[in-house]
Write an enzyme that holds these catalytic residues in place. Sequence first.
Site, short mmCIF file in Angstrom:
data_model
loop_
_atom_site.label_atom_id
_atom_site.label_comp_id
_atom_site.label_asym_id
_atom_site.label_seq_id
_atom_site.Cartn_x
_atom_site.Cartn_y
_atom_site.Cartn_z
N SER A 10 0.81 -1.23 0.00
CA SER A 10 0.00 0.00 0.00
C SER A 10 0.83 1.27 0.00
O SER A 10 0.36 2.34 -0.38
CB SER A 10 -0.93 0.00 1.23
OG SER A 10 -0.20 -0.36 2.39
N ARG A 11 2.10 1.16 0.46
CA ARG A 11 2.92 2.39 0.61
C ARG A 11 4.38 2.07 0.31
O ARG A 11 4.78 0.91 0.26
CB ARG A 11 2.85 2.90 2.05
CG ARG A 11 1.50 3.38 2.45
CD ARG A 11 1.51 3.98 3.84
NE ARG A 11 1.48 2.97 4.91
CZ ARG A 11 2.36 2.92 5.90
NH1 ARG A 11 3.36 3.78 5.96
NH2 ARG A 11 2.26 1.99 6.83
N ASN A 81 7.89 -7.93 1.69
CA ASN A 81 8.34 -6.54 1.88
C ASN A 81 7.80 -5.90 3.16
O ASN A 81 8.49 -5.08 3.75
CB ASN A 81 7.89 -5.73 0.65
CG ASN A 81 7.89 -4.24 0.92
OD1 ASN A 81 8.95 -3.61 0.94
ND2 ASN A 81 6.72 -3.66 1.18
N SER A 133 17.58 -5.12 5.40
CA SER A 133 18.02 -3.72 5.55
C SER A 133 19.53 -3.74 5.73
O SER A 133 20.08 -4.71 6.25
CB SER A 133 17.37 -3.11 6.79
OG SER A 133 18.06 -1.94 7.19
N TYR A 146 14.88 -4.09 15.58
CA TYR A 146 14.67 -3.99 14.13
C TYR A 146 15.85 -4.64 13.39
O TYR A 146 15.67 -5.47 12.51
CB TYR A 146 14.54 -2.52 13.72
CG TYR A 146 14.40 -2.29 12.23
CD1 TYR A 146 13.21 -2.57 11.57
CD2 TYR A 146 15.48 -1.81 11.47
CE1 TYR A 146 13.09 -2.37 10.20
CE2 TYR A 146 15.36 -1.60 10.11
CZ TYR A 146 14.17 -1.89 9.47
OH TYR A 146 14.05 -1.70 8.11
N ALA A 148 17.96 -6.85 14.46
CA ALA A 148 17.99 -8.30 14.66
C ALA A 148 16.95 -9.00 13.78
O ALA A 148 17.22 -10.06 13.20
CB ALA A 148 17.74 -8.62 16.14
N LYS A 150 15.93 -7.99 10.93
CA LYS A 150 16.39 -7.92 9.54
C LYS A 150 17.57 -8.85 9.30
O LYS A 150 17.73 -9.40 8.20
CB LYS A 150 16.74 -6.47 9.20
CG LYS A 150 15.52 -5.55 9.16
CD LYS A 150 14.58 -5.98 8.04
CE LYS A 150 13.30 -5.21 7.98
NZ LYS A 150 12.44 -5.61 6.85
N ILE A 179 15.99 4.99 2.52
CA ILE A 179 15.08 5.20 1.38
C ILE A 179 13.98 6.18 1.80
O ILE A 179 13.49 6.13 2.94
CB ILE A 179 14.46 3.85 0.94
CG1 ILE A 179 15.54 2.77 0.71
CG2 ILE A 179 13.58 4.03 -0.29
CD1 ILE A 179 16.56 3.09 -0.36
P1 NDP Z 1 6.40 1.82 4.94
O1 NDP Z 1 6.27 2.09 6.39
O2 NDP Z 1 6.35 2.94 3.97
O3 NDP Z 1 5.28 0.73 4.50
C1 NDP Z 1 5.13 -0.44 5.25
C2 NDP Z 1 4.19 -1.38 4.56
O4 NDP Z 1 4.07 -2.58 5.35
C3 NDP Z 1 2.78 -0.82 4.42
O5 NDP Z 1 2.23 -1.29 3.20
C4 NDP Z 1 2.03 -1.44 5.61
O6 NDP Z 1 0.63 -1.56 5.39
C5 NDP Z 1 2.69 -2.81 5.66
N1 NDP Z 1 2.58 -3.44 6.98
C6 NDP Z 1 3.10 -3.02 8.16
N2 NDP Z 1 2.76 -3.85 9.15
C7 NDP Z 1 2.02 -4.84 8.60
C8 NDP Z 1 1.35 -5.99 9.09
N3 NDP Z 1 1.35 -6.32 10.40
N4 NDP Z 1 0.69 -6.77 8.23
C9 NDP Z 1 0.65 -6.46 6.90
N5 NDP Z 1 1.24 -5.39 6.37
C10 NDP Z 1 1.91 -4.59 7.20
O7 NDP Z 1 7.77 0.98 4.80
P2 NDP Z 1 8.91 1.03 3.66
O8 NDP Z 1 8.29 1.00 2.33
O9 NDP Z 1 9.88 2.07 4.01
O10 NDP Z 1 9.64 -0.36 3.97
C11 NDP Z 1 9.34 -1.56 3.25
C12 NDP Z 1 10.34 -2.63 3.70
O11 NDP Z 1 11.66 -2.17 3.45
C13 NDP Z 1 10.27 -2.91 5.21
O12 NDP Z 1 10.44 -4.27 5.44
C14 NDP Z 1 11.44 -2.11 5.76
O13 NDP Z 1 11.93 -2.66 6.96
C15 NDP Z 1 12.43 -2.24 4.63
N6 NDP Z 1 13.44 -1.20 4.62
C16 NDP Z 1 13.10 0.13 4.49
C17 NDP Z 1 14.07 1.10 4.49
C18 NDP Z 1 13.78 2.56 4.39
O14 NDP Z 1 14.72 3.37 4.53
N7 NDP Z 1 12.55 2.97 4.13
C19 NDP Z 1 15.49 0.74 4.62
C20 NDP Z 1 15.74 -0.66 4.74
C21 NDP Z 1 14.74 -1.58 4.72
P3 NDP Z 1 -0.39 -0.32 5.76
O15 NDP Z 1 -0.16 0.75 4.73
O16 NDP Z 1 -1.75 -0.91 5.64
O17 NDP Z 1 -0.04 0.15 7.14
#
Ligand code: NDP
Length: 236
Positions: A10-11, A81, A133, A146, A148, A150, A179
């Site tokens: 979604s995001r 993801n 990550s 977090y 751990a 990852k 990011i």
């Molecule tokens: P965002 O916070 O922008 O988006 C998180 C997404 O995960 C949303 O779609 C959210 O859904 C969903 N989500 C969270 N909790 C749950 C759950 N319990 N069940 C189902 N869906 C869930 O995160 P990013 O896009 O930044 O990160 C994506 C991945 O990349 C993550 O695993 C993050 O750890 C990793 N990452 C990100 C970095 C960064 O700098 N941004 C760096 C390194 C790794 P909803 O919209 O409905 O809440």
Amino acid sequence: MHTVLITGGSRGIGAACVQAFARAGWQVAFTYRENRERAGALARQTGALALCADLREDLAVRRAAAEVVSHFGAVDALVCNAGVAEQKMFQDITDEDWQRMLDVNLLGAVRTIRACLPDMLHAKCGSIVTISSMWGQSGASCESHYAASKAALIGLTRSLALELGPSGIRVNCVAPGVIDTDMNAVHSAETMQALAAETPLGRIGTADEVADSILYLCSDRASFITGQVLGVTGGF
Ligand code: NDP
């Protein structure tokens, strides 16, 4: 035509994946936890199938995977993801914080892979990409739970690559650097500038740049790549 299931679509990075795979001609399904409006808008824009499923609930995950198979016929690629982050000093992280972190970031991926695996094993092919990550590789001050979670995803990825390789299933990991997504909205502008300055390429990355690497690993162009951790970090 290939089908991909992306968790947390979604995001942020997940939404960029939905768009990148759709542009590349894939059939796309994605899950989200609660952000129905953004998920619905993205589904309308890309033609993807949006499914509400909290990854902490095994039944919801299995239902979502079954829905994708009944809609598209198969899951050829899976992108684990979805994730959550939290900044806290180690002494302040409670058992509940640890459980929540591992429940979403590690077990969420485990549940999704377990739900999709029978069909991949039956087809004797498939590609799984987990999203770790760079903090899972280097460690991270004030987010040890977090980091751990990852790091555990990297162990999971490498183990599954060994176990599933003989079945024709590739398993790789993408480890993003800093990011530009909602996840980093907790940081001040100064902190983000400092992180950009620490990055050899001199800036933070975009969700699209991470999505492109994920698309590559899922595609047939990466057909001899498995068990790898690809850093998308600007050299951090
Ligand atoms: P965002 O916070 O922008 O988006 C998180 C997404 O995960 C949303 O779609 C959210 O859904 C969903 N989500 C969270 N909790 C749950 C759950 N319990 N069940 C189902 N869906 C869930 O995160 P990013 O896009 O930044 O990160 C994506 C991945 O990349 C993550 O695993 C993050 O750890 C990793 N990452 C990100 C970095 C960064 O700098 N941004 C760096 C390194 C790794 P909803 O919209 O409905 O809440």
